[in-house]
Design a protein around this motif. Structure first.
Motif, PDB file in Angstrom:
ATOM      1  N   UNK A 239      30.377 -58.725 -30.344  1.00  0.00           N
ATOM      2  CA  UNK A 239      29.271 -57.772 -30.257  1.00  0.00           C
ATOM      3  C   UNK A 239      28.620 -57.926 -28.884  1.00  0.00           C
ATOM      4  N   UNK A 240      27.608 -57.116 -28.621  1.00  0.00           N
ATOM      5  CA  UNK A 240      26.899 -57.233 -27.342  1.00  0.00           C
ATOM      6  C   UNK A 240      25.508 -57.815 -27.564  1.00  0.00           C
ATOM      7  N   UNK A 241      25.072 -58.670 -26.659  1.00  0.00           N
ATOM      8  CA  UNK A 241      23.731 -59.247 -26.755  1.00  0.00           C
ATOM      9  C   UNK A 241      23.034 -59.196 -25.408  1.00  0.00           C
ATOM     10  N   UNK A 242      21.950 -58.463 -25.344  1.00  0.00           N
ATOM     11  CA  UNK A 242      21.170 -58.385 -24.117  1.00  0.00           C
ATOM     12  C   UNK A 242      20.550 -59.745 -23.801  1.00  0.00           C
ATOM     13  N   UNK A 243      20.079 -60.428 -24.846  1.00  0.00           N
ATOM     14  CA  UNK A 243      19.432 -61.727 -24.640  1.00  0.00           C
ATOM     15  C   UNK A 243      20.389 -62.736 -24.010  1.00  0.00           C
ATOM     16  N   UNK A 244      21.625 -62.769 -24.485  1.00  0.00           N
ATOM     17  CA  UNK A 244      22.562 -63.756 -23.966  1.00  0.00           C
ATOM     18  C   UNK A 244      23.195 -63.314 -22.651  1.00  0.00           C
ATOM     19  N   UNK A 245      23.429 -62.003 -22.511  1.00  0.00           N
ATOM     20  CA  UNK A 245      24.248 -61.559 -21.381  1.00  0.00           C
ATOM     21  C   UNK A 245      23.491 -60.811 -20.288  1.00  0.00           C
ATOM     22  N   UNK A 246      22.227 -60.437 -20.569  1.00  0.00           N
ATOM     23  CA  UNK A 246      21.522 -59.586 -19.615  1.00  0.00           C
ATOM     24  C   UNK A 246      22.117 -58.195 -19.651  1.00  0.00           C
ATOM     25  N   UNK A 247      22.331 -57.598 -18.496  1.00  0.00           N
ATOM     26  CA  UNK A 247      22.901 -56.247 -18.440  1.00  0.00           C
ATOM     27  C   UNK A 247      24.262 -56.241 -19.134  1.00  0.00           C
ATOM     28  N   UNK A 248      24.385 -55.454 -20.161  1.00  0.00           N
ATOM     29  CA  UNK A 248      25.639 -55.497 -20.921  1.00  0.00           C
ATOM     30  C   UNK A 248      25.878 -54.163 -21.620  1.00  0.00           C
ATOM     31  N   UNK A 249      26.907 -54.118 -22.448  1.00  0.00           N
ATOM     32  CA  UNK A 249      27.235 -52.886 -23.170  1.00  0.00           C
ATOM     33  C   UNK A 249      26.322 -52.677 -24.368  1.00  0.00           C
ATOM     34  N   UNK A 250      26.671 -51.679 -25.153  1.00  0.00           N
ATOM     35  CA  UNK A 250      25.855 -51.335 -26.317  1.00  0.00           C
ATOM     36  C   UNK A 250      26.723 -51.234 -27.571  1.00  0.00           C
ATOM     37  N   UNK A 251      26.069 -51.483 -28.699  1.00  0.00           N
ATOM     38  CA  UNK A 251      26.681 -51.274 -30.009  1.00  0.00           C
ATOM     39  C   UNK A 251      26.265 -49.885 -30.470  1.00  0.00           C
ATOM     40  N   UNK A 252      27.229 -49.114 -30.954  1.00  0.00           N
ATOM     41  CA  UNK A 252      26.915 -47.782 -31.478  1.00  0.00           C
ATOM     42  C   UNK A 252      26.937 -47.807 -33.012  1.00  0.00           C
ATOM     43  N   UNK A 253      25.844 -47.378 -33.596  1.00  0.00           N
ATOM     44  CA  UNK A 253      25.756 -47.264 -35.053  1.00  0.00           C
ATOM     45  C   UNK A 253      25.589 -45.793 -35.381  1.00  0.00           C
ATOM     46  N   UNK A 254      26.506 -45.261 -36.183  1.00  0.00           N
ATOM     47  CA  UNK A 254      26.480 -43.817 -36.416  1.00  0.00           C
ATOM     48  C   UNK A 254      26.685 -43.479 -37.883  1.00  0.00           C
ATOM     49  N   UNK A 255      26.190 -42.311 -38.264  1.00  0.00           N
ATOM     50  CA  UNK A 255      26.343 -41.822 -39.640  1.00  0.00           C
ATOM     51  C   UNK A 255      26.420 -40.301 -39.619  1.00  0.00           C
ATOM     52  N   UNK A 256      27.196 -39.746 -40.550  1.00  0.00           N
ATOM     53  CA  UNK A 256      27.298 -38.277 -40.642  1.00  0.00           C
ATOM     54  C   UNK A 256      27.524 -37.878 -42.098  1.00  0.00           C
ATOM     55  N   UNK A 257      26.956 -36.733 -42.472  1.00  0.00           N
ATOM     56  CA  UNK A 257      27.288 -36.107 -43.754  1.00  0.00           C
ATOM     57  C   UNK A 257      28.517 -35.250 -43.519  1.00  0.00           C
ATOM     58  N   UNK A 258      29.528 -35.436 -44.305  1.00  0.00           N
ATOM     59  CA  UNK A 258      30.741 -34.648 -44.103  1.00  0.00           C
ATOM     60  C   UNK A 258      30.452 -33.158 -44.309  1.00  0.00           C
ATOM     61  N   UNK A 259      31.020 -32.321 -43.454  1.00  0.00           N
ATOM     62  CA  UNK A 259      30.757 -30.882 -43.573  1.00  0.00           C
ATOM     63  C   UNK A 259      31.469 -30.305 -44.804  1.00  0.00           C
TER      64      UNK A 259
END
Ligand SMILES: [Zn+2]
Length: 259
Positions: A239-259
């Motif tokens: 995973x990514x941690x700003x605290x441990x790594x400083x400038x770093x990537x991001x975790x994406x959390x997403x949700x969708x209702x199926x059409x």
């Protein structure tokens, strides 16, 4: 120990066939069979970040759909996506830290790296929510306010909501000063389960415990709250941690209702 390439999911959300959701790991296997890191950035328009979002959505079965994000500012602003004609690029200009929608086929998401990503679902009224709850959002009782807003806007009942806490910096690692814990002492004067004393006058703050308390104060049932309990700071391999790594990537959390 092998690298986690699977998307993280909440078991309780998986029981609803009308939903698709996931939390991104740090790495994925690209078309050449190489291990690559997701390079999402907040509101990034760079080609690679866009490609990676598209690839991630496709990997969970969301094809040819734009991800609706907001401009996250550690606030308690809640954006209700209720206009089916709104472009995702317009949503991205709105400063908020929670999104709610009842529109099928609109994936909503938030980016984090240590802050707590929260997904909310009302199975009766088919309302989904994605929340970015870091320390500052949590001290503004963002989850509590989102649950209230879901009641006002859609008529949701808190006891019927299902809520998932994604990976965030844990109480094991989140060392903060007195000024950071003071707002929570005022919110929760009688319960200190979210606080642990650290060395030299510092504290360890448990964001998940704080948000559980906020959720239950708003009327969520404990059995409807699940937590992935992955500390981002303990697991930068996956995973990514700003605290441990400083400038770093991001975790994406997403949700969708199926059409
Ligand atoms: Zn930790």
């Amino acid at each position: 120990m092998s690298i986690l390439l699977e998307k993280l999911k909440f078991g309780q959300f998986e029981t609803f066939p009308e939903l698709v959701h996931a939390v991104s790991p740090r790495c994925f296997e690209n078309e050449q069979g190489e291990i690559e890191e997701f390079s999402f950035r907040n509101n990034s328009e760079s080609g690679k970040a866009r490609e990676h979002v598209k690839w991630f959505l496709e990997s969970i079965g969301i094809e040819n759909r734009s991800l609706f994000l907001v401009n996250q500012i550690h606030s308690d602003n809640i954006f209700v996506l209720d206009d089916p004609g709104l472009a995702f690029s317009e949503a991205g200009k709105i400063s908020a830290d929670a999104l709610l929608t009842q529109i099928p086929g609109r994936p909503i998401g938030i980016f984090t790296a240590d802050c707590l990503p929260i997904l909310v679902y009302d199975p009766r009224l088919k309302v989904i929510g994605a929340i970015h709850a870091g320390r500052r959002g949590s001290e503004k009782s963002l989850l509590f306010k989102v649950i209230g807003e879901m009641g006002r806007v859609y008529g949701c009942r808190p006891a019927e909501l299902v809520v998932g806490f994604g990976p965030a910096i844990g109480g094991c690692c989140y060392e903060v000063g007195e000024d950071c814990v003071q707002p929570f002492k005022e919110l929760f004067p009688d319960d200190k389960g979210w606080l642990r004393c650290g060395p030299s006058g510092k504290y360890f703050l448990d964001l998940i415990a704080v948000n559980k308390m906020e959720g239950e104060k708003a009327g969520l049932l404990p059995e409807n709250i699940s937590s992935m309990d992955h500390c981002t700071c303990c697991s930068t391999r996956n995973l990514y941690s700003y605290r441990r790594e400083g400038e770093t990537g991001r975790i994406l959390t997403t949700i969708m209702l199926r059409p």
